[in-house]
Enzyme design. Structure first.
Site, PDB file in Angstrom:
ATOM      1  N   LYS A 196       0.604  23.000 -22.376  1.00  0.00           N
ATOM      2  CA  LYS A 196      -0.447  22.618 -21.474  1.00  0.00           C
ATOM      3  C   LYS A 196      -0.101  22.249 -20.459  1.00  0.00           C
ATOM      4  O   LYS A 196      -0.401  22.347 -19.084  1.00  0.00           O
ATOM      5  CB  LYS A 196      -1.611  21.810 -21.898  1.00  0.00           C
ATOM      6  CG  LYS A 196      -2.312  21.936 -23.896  1.00  0.00           C
ATOM      7  CD  LYS A 196      -3.307  20.279 -23.792  1.00  0.00           C
ATOM      8  CE  LYS A 196      -3.551  21.092 -25.798  1.00  0.00           C
ATOM      9  NZ  LYS A 196      -3.582  19.636 -25.897  1.00  0.00           N
TER      10      LYS A 196
ATOM     11  N   GLU B  23       6.861  26.535 -16.241  1.00  0.00           N
ATOM     12  CA  GLU B  23       6.885  26.370 -17.135  1.00  0.00           C
ATOM     13  C   GLU B  23       6.887  24.211 -16.112  1.00  0.00           C
ATOM     14  O   GLU B  23       7.025  24.375 -14.525  1.00  0.00           O
ATOM     15  CB  GLU B  23       8.520  25.921 -17.342  1.00  0.00           C
ATOM     16  CG  GLU B  23       8.442  26.140 -19.175  1.00  0.00           C
ATOM     17  CD  GLU B  23       7.891  24.743 -20.065  1.00  0.00           C
ATOM     18  OE1 GLU B  23       7.079  24.335 -19.264  1.00  0.00           O
ATOM     19  OE2 GLU B  23       8.090  24.934 -21.167  1.00  0.00           O
ATOM     20  N   ASP B  24       6.761  23.348 -16.710  1.00  0.00           N
ATOM     21  CA  ASP B  24       5.834  21.696 -16.368  1.00  0.00           C
ATOM     22  C   ASP B  24       7.529  21.165 -15.986  1.00  0.00           C
ATOM     23  O   ASP B  24       8.015  20.918 -15.015  1.00  0.00           O
ATOM     24  CB  ASP B  24       5.456  21.288 -17.002  1.00  0.00           C
ATOM     25  CG  ASP B  24       5.666  21.230 -18.351  1.00  0.00           C
ATOM     26  OD1 ASP B  24       5.881  21.648 -18.676  1.00  0.00           O
ATOM     27  OD2 ASP B  24       4.838  20.414 -18.963  1.00  0.00           O
TER      28      ASP B  24
ATOM     29  N   ASP C 203      13.343  20.149 -19.836  1.00  0.00           N
ATOM     30  CA  ASP C 203      14.397  18.571 -20.293  1.00  0.00           C
ATOM     31  C   ASP C 203      15.833  19.191 -20.521  1.00  0.00           C
ATOM     32  O   ASP C 203      15.991  18.786 -20.731  1.00  0.00           O
ATOM     33  CB  ASP C 203      13.498  18.007 -20.480  1.00  0.00           C
ATOM     34  CG  ASP C 203      13.727  16.490 -21.264  1.00  0.00           C
ATOM     35  OD1 ASP C 203      14.265  15.940 -20.656  1.00  0.00           O
ATOM     36  OD2 ASP C 203      13.275  15.796 -22.553  1.00  0.00           O
TER      37      ASP C 203
ATOM     38  N   PHE D  24      10.919   9.263 -17.711  1.00  0.00           N
ATOM     39  CA  PHE D  24       9.997   9.384 -18.423  1.00  0.00           C
ATOM     40  C   PHE D  24       8.572  10.417 -17.606  1.00  0.00           C
ATOM     41  O   PHE D  24       7.783   8.952 -17.357  1.00  0.00           O
ATOM     42  CB  PHE D  24       8.972   9.185 -19.931  1.00  0.00           C
ATOM     43  CG  PHE D  24       7.873   9.754 -20.834  1.00  0.00           C
ATOM     44  CD1 PHE D  24       8.196  10.916 -21.648  1.00  0.00           C
ATOM     45  CD2 PHE D  24       6.964   9.813 -20.469  1.00  0.00           C
ATOM     46  CE1 PHE D  24       7.872  11.583 -22.488  1.00  0.00           C
ATOM     47  CE2 PHE D  24       6.225  11.125 -20.801  1.00  0.00           C
ATOM     48  CZ  PHE D  24       6.480  12.185 -21.483  1.00  0.00           C
ATOM     49  N   VAL D  25       7.818  11.171 -16.956  1.00  0.00           N
ATOM     50  CA  VAL D  25       7.323  11.570 -15.850  1.00  0.00           C
ATOM     51  C   VAL D  25       5.860  11.831 -16.193  1.00  0.00           C
ATOM     52  O   VAL D  25       5.324  12.487 -17.888  1.00  0.00           O
ATOM     53  CB  VAL D  25       8.041  12.890 -14.694  1.00  0.00           C
ATOM     54  CG1 VAL D  25       8.785  11.435 -14.341  1.00  0.00           C
ATOM     55  CG2 VAL D  25       8.070  13.413 -15.134  1.00  0.00           C
TER      56      VAL D  25
ATOM     57  N   ASP E  67       1.890  15.077 -19.465  1.00  0.00           N
ATOM     58  CA  ASP E  67       0.644  14.339 -20.403  1.00  0.00           C
ATOM     59  C   ASP E  67       2.469  13.441 -20.997  1.00  0.00           C
ATOM     60  O   ASP E  67       2.899  13.074 -21.305  1.00  0.00           O
ATOM     61  CB  ASP E  67       0.648  14.836 -21.281  1.00  0.00           C
ATOM     62  CG  ASP E  67       1.282  15.342 -22.171  1.00  0.00           C
ATOM     63  OD1 ASP E  67       1.907  15.527 -22.091  1.00  0.00           O
ATOM     64  OD2 ASP E  67       1.104  14.641 -23.770  1.00  0.00           O
TER      65      ASP E  67
ATOM     66  N   ARG F  34      -2.428  14.079 -17.070  1.00  0.00           N
ATOM     67  CA  ARG F  34      -2.335  15.210 -16.677  1.00  0.00           C
ATOM     68  C   ARG F  34      -3.472  15.636 -15.790  1.00  0.00           C
ATOM     69  O   ARG F  34      -3.032  16.128 -14.766  1.00  0.00           O
ATOM     70  CB  ARG F  34      -2.994  16.291 -18.104  1.00  0.00           C
ATOM     71  CG  ARG F  34      -2.292  16.591 -19.543  1.00  0.00           C
ATOM     72  CD  ARG F  34      -2.244  17.898 -19.784  1.00  0.00           C
ATOM     73  NE  ARG F  34      -2.510  17.616 -21.337  1.00  0.00           N
ATOM     74  CZ  ARG F  34      -0.780  17.656 -21.655  1.00  0.00           C
ATOM     75  NH1 ARG F  34       0.043  17.951 -20.889  1.00  0.00           N
ATOM     76  NH2 ARG F  34      -0.089  18.223 -23.056  1.00  0.00           N
TER      77      ARG F  34
HETATM   78  P1  IMP Z   1      12.734  20.408 -23.649  1.00  0.00           P
HETATM   79  O1  IMP Z   1      12.352  21.775 -24.576  1.00  0.00           O
HETATM   80  O2  IMP Z   1      13.357  19.212 -23.925  1.00  0.00           O
HETATM   81  O3  IMP Z   1      13.078  21.038 -22.465  1.00  0.00           O
HETATM   82  O4  IMP Z   1      11.289  20.082 -23.156  1.00  0.00           O
HETATM   83  C1  IMP Z   1      10.134  20.699 -22.801  1.00  0.00           C
HETATM   84  C2  IMP Z   1       8.308  19.861 -22.664  1.00  0.00           C
HETATM   85  O5  IMP Z   1       8.942  18.271 -23.188  1.00  0.00           O
HETATM   86  C3  IMP Z   1       7.736  20.080 -21.894  1.00  0.00           C
HETATM   87  O6  IMP Z   1       7.217  21.155 -21.623  1.00  0.00           O
HETATM   88  C4  IMP Z   1       7.219  19.042 -21.536  1.00  0.00           C
HETATM   89  O7  IMP Z   1       5.710  19.356 -22.133  1.00  0.00           O
HETATM   90  C5  IMP Z   1       8.287  18.283 -22.528  1.00  0.00           C
HETATM   91  N1  IMP Z   1       8.432  17.183 -21.326  1.00  0.00           N
HETATM   92  C6  IMP Z   1       9.703  17.131 -21.473  1.00  0.00           C
HETATM   93  N2  IMP Z   1       9.904  15.903 -20.562  1.00  0.00           N
HETATM   94  C7  IMP Z   1       8.771  15.249 -20.463  1.00  0.00           C
HETATM   95  C8  IMP Z   1       8.199  14.257 -19.738  1.00  0.00           C
HETATM   96  O8  IMP Z   1       9.103  13.200 -18.226  1.00  0.00           O
HETATM   97  N3  IMP Z   1       7.095  13.537 -19.368  1.00  0.00           N
HETATM   98  C9  IMP Z   1       6.158  14.431 -19.890  1.00  0.00           C
HETATM   99  N4  IMP Z   1       6.710  15.637 -20.538  1.00  0.00           N
HETATM  100  C10 IMP Z   1       7.313  15.794 -21.315  1.00  0.00           C
HETATM  101 MG    MG Z   2       5.739  21.810 -21.782  1.00  0.00          MG
END
Ligand code: IMP
Ligand code: MG
Length: 178
Positions: free
Chosen positions: A45, A100-101, A104, A153-154, A160, A166
């Site tokens: 989401k 993508e949001d 990470d 962590f944002v 969220d 959100r």
């Molecule tokens: P990744 O697989 O570690 O790149 O994580 C991707 C997903 O983790 C993102 O699409 C977010 O939904 C969530 N995420 C990663 N970092 C944060 C953060 O700082 N705040 C909130 N959600 C996060």
């Molecule tokens: Mg996401």
């Protein structure tokens, strides 16, 4: 300060900056995808706010579709990606841009790219609003990046903590301490 902002310590991307980022990316994408078959694929989401803004900043024909993937618990990424809701669109021959949001560790997008590539799109690229390169474990890189941020962590602008925040209109740093 509203109750929503109690644990938000500092603004990382203001509403104004978010608008500027979206404008810039929208212009670039409109240019790059002119005459193509653009489909914006958003991962629910977290990306919903960015998606809604970005699609209106793009002035060429496009379609949109949504997916639900991954499991992300509180502040720790599990690395397990499963499809909870798949796309309705046949990707064959289409120019797919994943919206993508935040990028990470990159685990989510790496496995999503793998899944979507098997569906024979004409092209497959990534547009992320935020990038946290410090935490990357996959070799994945975004083709379009809104803003590179430090390892914090944002929350807000779709992102969220435990499904909350959100609706915060800017990106802030979440602080679990009192
Ligand atoms: P990744 O697989 O570690 O790149 O994580 C991707 C997903 O983790 C993102 O699409 C977010 O939904 C969530 N995420 C990663 N970092 C944060 C953060 O700082 N705040 C909130 N959600 C996060
Ligand atoms: Mg996401």
């Amino acid at each position: 300060m509203s109750a929503l902002e109690e644990r938000v310590k500092g603004v990382l991307v203001s509403e104004e900056e978010a608008k500027e980022i979206v404008e810039r990316l929208g212009k670039q994408i409109s240019k790059d995808y002119e005459g193509k078959n653009l489909v914006l694929v958003s991962v629910l989401k977290g990306a919903v706010v960015f998606m809604a803004d970005l699609m209106r900043a793009i002035d060429i024909p496009l379609s949109i579709d949504f997916m639900v993937v991954s499991s992300y618990n509180k502040t720790e990424s599990t690395g397990t990606v499963k499809i909870i809701k798949d796309l309705d669109t046949d990707l064959t021959g289409k120019d797919i841009l994943i919206v993508e949001d935040i990028l990470d560790t990159g685990r989510t997008l790496a496995s999503l790219m793998e899944i979507l590539r098997m569906r024979n799109p004409a092209s497959l690229k990534i547009c992320t609003f935020l990038d946290k390169p410090d935490r990357r474990v996959s070799t994945i890189e975004a083709d379009y990046t809104g803003k590179v941020i430090p390892d914090e962590f944002v929350v807000g602008y779709g992102l969220d903590y435990d499904e909350a925040y959100r609706n915060l209109p800017y990106v802030g740093i979440y602080d679990p301490e009192d």
